[in-house]
Design a protein around this motif. Structure first.
Motif, mmCIF file in Angstrom:
data_model
loop_
_atom_site.group_PDB
_atom_site.id
_atom_site.type_symbol
_atom_site.label_atom_id
_atom_site.label_comp_id
_atom_site.label_asym_id
_atom_site.label_seq_id
_atom_site.Cartn_x
_atom_site.Cartn_y
_atom_site.Cartn_z
ATOM 1 N N SER A 147 -15.433 36.758 101.214
ATOM 2 C CA SER A 147 -14.184 37.240 101.789
ATOM 3 C C SER A 147 -13.915 36.654 103.162
ATOM 4 N N ASN A 148 -14.954 36.227 103.876
ATOM 5 C CA ASN A 148 -14.790 35.690 105.220
ATOM 6 C C ASN A 148 -14.776 34.170 105.248
ATOM 7 N N SER A 149 -15.475 33.526 104.323
ATOM 8 C CA SER A 149 -15.441 32.059 104.300
ATOM 9 C C SER A 149 -14.069 31.558 103.867
ATOM 10 N N VAL A 150 -13.462 32.219 102.895
ATOM 11 C CA VAL A 150 -12.072 31.914 102.544
ATOM 12 C C VAL A 150 -11.239 32.958 103.282
ATOM 13 N N TYR A 151 -10.803 32.563 104.448
ATOM 14 C CA TYR A 151 -10.316 33.489 105.474
ATOM 15 C C TYR A 151 -8.946 34.075 105.154
ATOM 16 N N TYR A 152 -8.081 33.303 104.525
ATOM 17 C CA TYR A 152 -6.683 33.718 104.364
ATOM 18 C C TYR A 152 -6.122 33.044 103.119
ATOM 19 N N LEU A 153 -5.373 33.795 102.315
ATOM 20 C CA LEU A 153 -4.740 33.235 101.119
ATOM 21 C C LEU A 153 -3.268 32.948 101.383
ATOM 22 N N HIS A 154 -2.910 31.683 101.276
ATOM 23 C CA HIS A 154 -1.510 31.278 101.338
ATOM 24 C C HIS A 154 -0.927 31.304 99.927
ATOM 25 N N PRO A 155 0.396 31.336 99.780
ATOM 26 C CA PRO A 155 0.993 31.339 98.439
ATOM 27 C C PRO A 155 0.480 30.180 97.595
ATOM 28 N N GLY A 156 0.335 30.450 96.300
ATOM 29 C CA GLY A 156 -0.209 29.449 95.394
ATOM 30 C C GLY A 156 -1.714 29.383 95.428
ATOM 31 N N TYR A 157 -2.351 30.412 96.011
ATOM 32 C CA TYR A 157 -3.809 30.486 96.113
ATOM 33 C C TYR A 157 -4.396 29.262 96.809
ATOM 34 N N GLY A 197 -6.528 28.729 99.770
ATOM 35 C CA GLY A 197 -7.379 29.617 100.543
ATOM 36 C C GLY A 197 -7.908 28.939 101.797
ATOM 37 N N GLN A 198 -7.355 29.315 102.938
ATOM 38 C CA GLN A 198 -7.757 28.694 104.204
ATOM 39 C C GLN A 198 -9.230 28.929 104.464
ATOM 40 N N TRP A 199 -9.968 27.840 104.688
ATOM 41 C CA TRP A 199 -11.410 27.906 104.893
ATOM 42 C C TRP A 199 -11.714 28.255 106.342
ATOM 43 N N GLN A 200 -12.797 28.986 106.555
ATOM 44 C CA GLN A 200 -13.127 29.499 107.881
ATOM 45 C C GLN A 200 -13.323 28.391 108.914
ATOM 46 N N GLU A 201 -13.753 27.214 108.499
ATOM 47 C CA GLU A 201 -13.986 26.128 109.443
ATOM 48 C C GLU A 201 -12.875 25.091 109.439
ATOM 49 N N SER A 202 -11.733 25.419 108.830
ATOM 50 C CA SER A 202 -10.676 24.416 108.709
ATOM 51 C C SER A 202 -10.184 23.925 110.061
ATOM 52 N N HIS A 203 -10.141 24.793 111.072
ATOM 53 C CA HIS A 203 -9.666 24.360 112.387
ATOM 54 C C HIS A 203 -10.760 23.666 113.192
ATOM 55 N N MET A 236 -0.791 21.223 106.238
ATOM 56 C CA MET A 236 -1.269 22.423 105.555
ATOM 57 C C MET A 236 -0.702 23.691 106.188
ATOM 58 N N PRO A 237 -0.418 24.699 105.367
ATOM 59 C CA PRO A 237 -0.103 26.009 105.946
ATOM 60 C C PRO A 237 -1.327 26.520 106.685
ATOM 61 N N PHE A 238 -1.105 27.214 107.791
ATOM 62 C CA PHE A 238 -2.253 27.615 108.605
ATOM 63 C C PHE A 238 -1.992 28.960 109.261
ATOM 64 N N GLY A 293 -10.370 28.343 98.118
ATOM 65 C CA GLY A 293 -10.868 27.619 99.278
ATOM 66 C C GLY A 293 -11.040 26.139 99.010
ATOM 67 N N ALA A 294 -11.551 25.803 97.837
ATOM 68 C CA ALA A 294 -11.756 24.394 97.489
ATOM 69 C C ALA A 294 -10.431 23.653 97.397
ATOM 70 N N GLU A 295 -9.424 24.270 96.821
ATOM 71 C CA GLU A 295 -8.119 23.626 96.714
ATOM 72 C C GLU A 295 -7.526 23.358 98.096
ATOM 73 N N TYR A 296 -7.694 24.312 99.016
ATOM 74 C CA TYR A 296 -7.171 24.131 100.375
ATOM 75 C C TYR A 296 -7.895 22.980 101.083
ATOM 76 N N VAL A 297 -9.225 22.992 101.024
ATOM 77 C CA VAL A 297 -9.989 21.959 101.714
ATOM 78 C C VAL A 297 -9.750 20.594 101.082
ATOM 79 N N ALA A 298 -9.670 20.540 99.766
ATOM 80 C CA ALA A 298 -9.397 19.260 99.105
ATOM 81 C C ALA A 298 -8.054 18.699 99.544
ATOM 82 N N LYS A 299 -7.022 19.520 99.515
ATOM 83 C CA LYS A 299 -5.689 19.032 99.898
ATOM 84 C C LYS A 299 -5.660 18.605 101.354
#
Length: 658
Positions: A216-226, A228-234, A291-293, A272-278
């Protein structure tokens, strides 16, 4: 007694698949095999160079030498299982035995906790493969297991329990990959050492832990279309992709032990994988995607955007070949990444890589669209779903009855999301996939009322039962009781300010986007950091209203956190009065939050990100109590709690306050 079949990252069936694909020179498996051979870690004749103390993170660090031998043991074991040549097994045993006899300790600065997880994981995977070899003596197996437990597991357990001394202060001081490395090490050691209690410890943490490695914390936030913003994305993409690699390995090992961690929280790892891949891909013109953030406020500062792009860490085949290969879902951004990196190379010691050889399988039949969610966002219906592997488009279909008839209202390609404005009423949605074989109706039908409806109603007049009809009944806990002194002399909820509070059902508000919470309160003592409500699972993840904020004591404030730091929610109002009944309401419409006092707006702000649905299935959904054990309980009375889906109008709030 028959030797155990390997059951961590690879099973016997996996090795048979690898053998058959390579033996018949099928691509891309043959390309994966050539990457494996090209790594040169499975060549015969190398000499082990074991160390009594492995050091990472300070002058004199020597962990690189262990990585080489660790990878040799692992690759030799794999080569034996694929080829059947005992020479590779004998060399693998040589490396395992040398290190089991010699290694006594991990040293260095905090980086030793990366060593415990990253390398404990891969040593244990090598041992798990070799436990099925009749040429590895039982006493040598026991010696290696003892080394895993004393040198590696002890450190994994210590880190996840104490977080290098930050557990009681800020458990989220450490990034997701630190937790995930140690979860992988702990799980693999538990299986290789025949200690199911240790593997279970890792699973519990991944499901419900407080640190950033919990799902629940590693995939920090769900944007539309699933997405999933990753905790270390920034932070950077090298560490974000490492997190995906580690989470994938943990889920794969658990899958081979019969437990589905991949599917937790509606396939949250795939989000989370889809967000990081994109994030690491570019469009047809070579421009990285924007990316949405959602803003991230953590111990290392405020993150404002997905940082960097272009990482090509070999972690994607494993993800793709579970969700698409096994489950028949679609993962377009993960697929696009695999298309660029196949055949995957070996990793440099942090993870195994080589996913094309190790994890690629013949695909399962395409699934039906699934995982459909729908909630109100800025007054519109926001839908997201998981697609299917063979879909070319999706039809968003709507009806006034769950039994139909359904009418297509939108035609959507990826991303798999749609915002619909259907007009006032109760609506039902489903998704239909357009495929080369025709339409395939989705698994789910979901219901949404526009502009909203009463979701939960606790009169708190001698009853904590839900009058809305949903069965979301409250429970009086400890010093909570019924007494006189309610509005107009009626019975009301009495909270003693010591231990009394009301518990709502787990996940009572977990599907809400836009929402309204309204309640009558009589606050007797103006205590800093008390709570009117606090909906969460721990002191890391919660949405709360404090009538007097500790940081700004003259303010009532909405607090929201996903990382033990208040996500910047500048939604406040003057401090709640004491000694009289006050009607308090909070609304959220899109990103606009408003606090009402006695029916009138008292504070509003546009920039509120954390809706109830971002917190998932909350397990500590409370009235009158904080997630923080040191905060005071609410001392006073409450009546007529109402929670609505959707944001009520100012006129409707004023009507409730009469």
């Amino acid at each position: 007694m028959q030797a155990p079949a390997p059951a961590l990252l690879h099973t016997q069936a996996d090795f048979l698949r690898m053998h058959d694909k390579v033996a018949t020179a099928l691509q891309p498996w043959l390309g994966g095999w050539n990457q494996f051979l090209g790594a040169r870690r499975s060549d015969l004749g190398a000499t082990p160079r074991p160390l009594p103390v492995v050091i990472r993170g300070v002058d004199g660090q020597n962990y690189g030498a262990m990585i080489v031998d660790m990878m040799r043991a692992y690759h030799l074991a794999v080569r034996w299982k694929i080829t059947g040549d005992r020479a590779y097994a004998n060399d693998a045993v040589k490396f395992l035995n040398a290190w089991a006899v010699t290694l006594k300790e991990l040293g260095g600065n905090s980086n030793l906790f990366l060593a415990s997880g990253l390398y404990g994981n891969q040593w244990a995977n090598a041992a798990e493969i070799m436990r099925s070899y009749d040429g590895w003596a039982k006493e040598d197996i026991a010696r290696f297991q003892d080394m895993l437990l004393k040198v590696f597991y002890s450190r994994c357990h210590d880190f996840l329990t104490n977080h290098n001394g930050t557990e009681t202060r800020k458990v989220t001081h450490y990034w997701a990959n630190w937790d995930l490395a140690n979860l992988c090490g702990m799980y693999a050691i538990g299986v290789a050492c025949e200690r199911p209690d240790i593997a279970a410890e890792a699973v519990r943490y991944y499901k419900t832990g407080r640190g950033n490695g919990a799902i629940s914390n590693s995939v920090y936030y769900l944007h539309p279309g699933y997405l999933g913003q990753w905790q270390e994305s920034h932070r950077d993409q090298g560490h974000s992709t490492l997190g995906i690699a580690l989470a994938g390995m943990l889920c794969e090992m658990a899958w081979n032990q019969g437990e589905d961690l991949y599917g937790l929280w509606n396939n949250r790892l795939l989000a989370g994988a889809e967000y990081v891949a994109k994030t690491n891909l570019s469009d047809a013109n070579g421009t990285p995607y924007v990316m949405p953030f959602a803003p991230y406020n953590g111990v290392w500062g405020v993150g404002t955007a997905a940082a960097g792009s272009g990482s090509r860490r070999p972690c994607w085949e494993l993800i793709l070949n579970h969700y698409v290969g096994r489950k028949g879902l679609s993962a377009p951004w993960t697929q696009a990444m695999v298309d660029q990196v196949r055949p995957e190379r070996s990793d440099g010691g942090d993870s195994v890589g080589l996913g094309t050889l190790f994890f690629l399988r013949d695909p399962a039949p395409a699934a039906r669209p699934s995982g459909l969610s729908a909630h109100l966002s800025d007054g519109k219906v926001q839908l997201s779903w998981w697609g299917c592997a063979d879909a070319t488009q999706y039809l968003v279909q709507r009806a006034s009855s769950p039994d139909g008839p359904f009418t297509s209202v939108a035609r959507v390609s990826d991303p798999r999301t749609c915002s619909d404005a259907p007009g006032q009423g109760v609506w039902h949605y489903r998704i239909s996939a357009v495929t080369p074989l025709g339409e395939r109706i989705g698994v789910d039908v979901v219901r949404v009322a526009v502009p909203g409806e009463l979701w939960l109603h606790l009169p708190l007049n001698g009853s904590a039962n839900d009058a809305s009809g949903r069965g979301l009944h409250g429970q009086l806990v400890n010093g909570a009781s019924w007494g006189t002194g309610g509005r107009d002399g009626t019975t009301c909820l009495q909270l003693d300010g010591r231990t009394g509070h009301v518990r709502l059902p787990d996940g009572a508000v977990s599907t809400l986007g836009d929402f309204t919470l309204a309640v009558w309160v009589y606050w007797e003592t103006s205590a800093i950091n008390a709570r009117i409500f606090d909906f969460g699972s721990n002191d890391v993840a919660y949405l709360a209203l404090t009538p007097r904020d500790g940081a700004t004591p003259n303010q009532m404030r909405v607090l929201a956190s996903r990382n033990q730091f208040w996500t910047e929610q500048p939604l406040s109002a003057p401090v709640l009065p004491t000694g009289r009944w006050v009607h308090v309401a909070v609304t959220l419409a899109g990103t606009v939050g408003t606090i009402y006092v006695d029916g009138a707006p008292a504070g509003s702000h546009d920039g509120i990100w954390m809706a109830p649905n971002q917190f998932g299935q909350t397990t500590q959904t409370w009235l009158g109590r904080s997630q923080y054990g040191g905060d005071p309980f609410f001392k006073g009375r409450m009546q007529d709690l109402r929670i609505y889906s959707g944001a009520l109008t100012p006129a409707a709030i004023a009507q409730l306050a009469r």
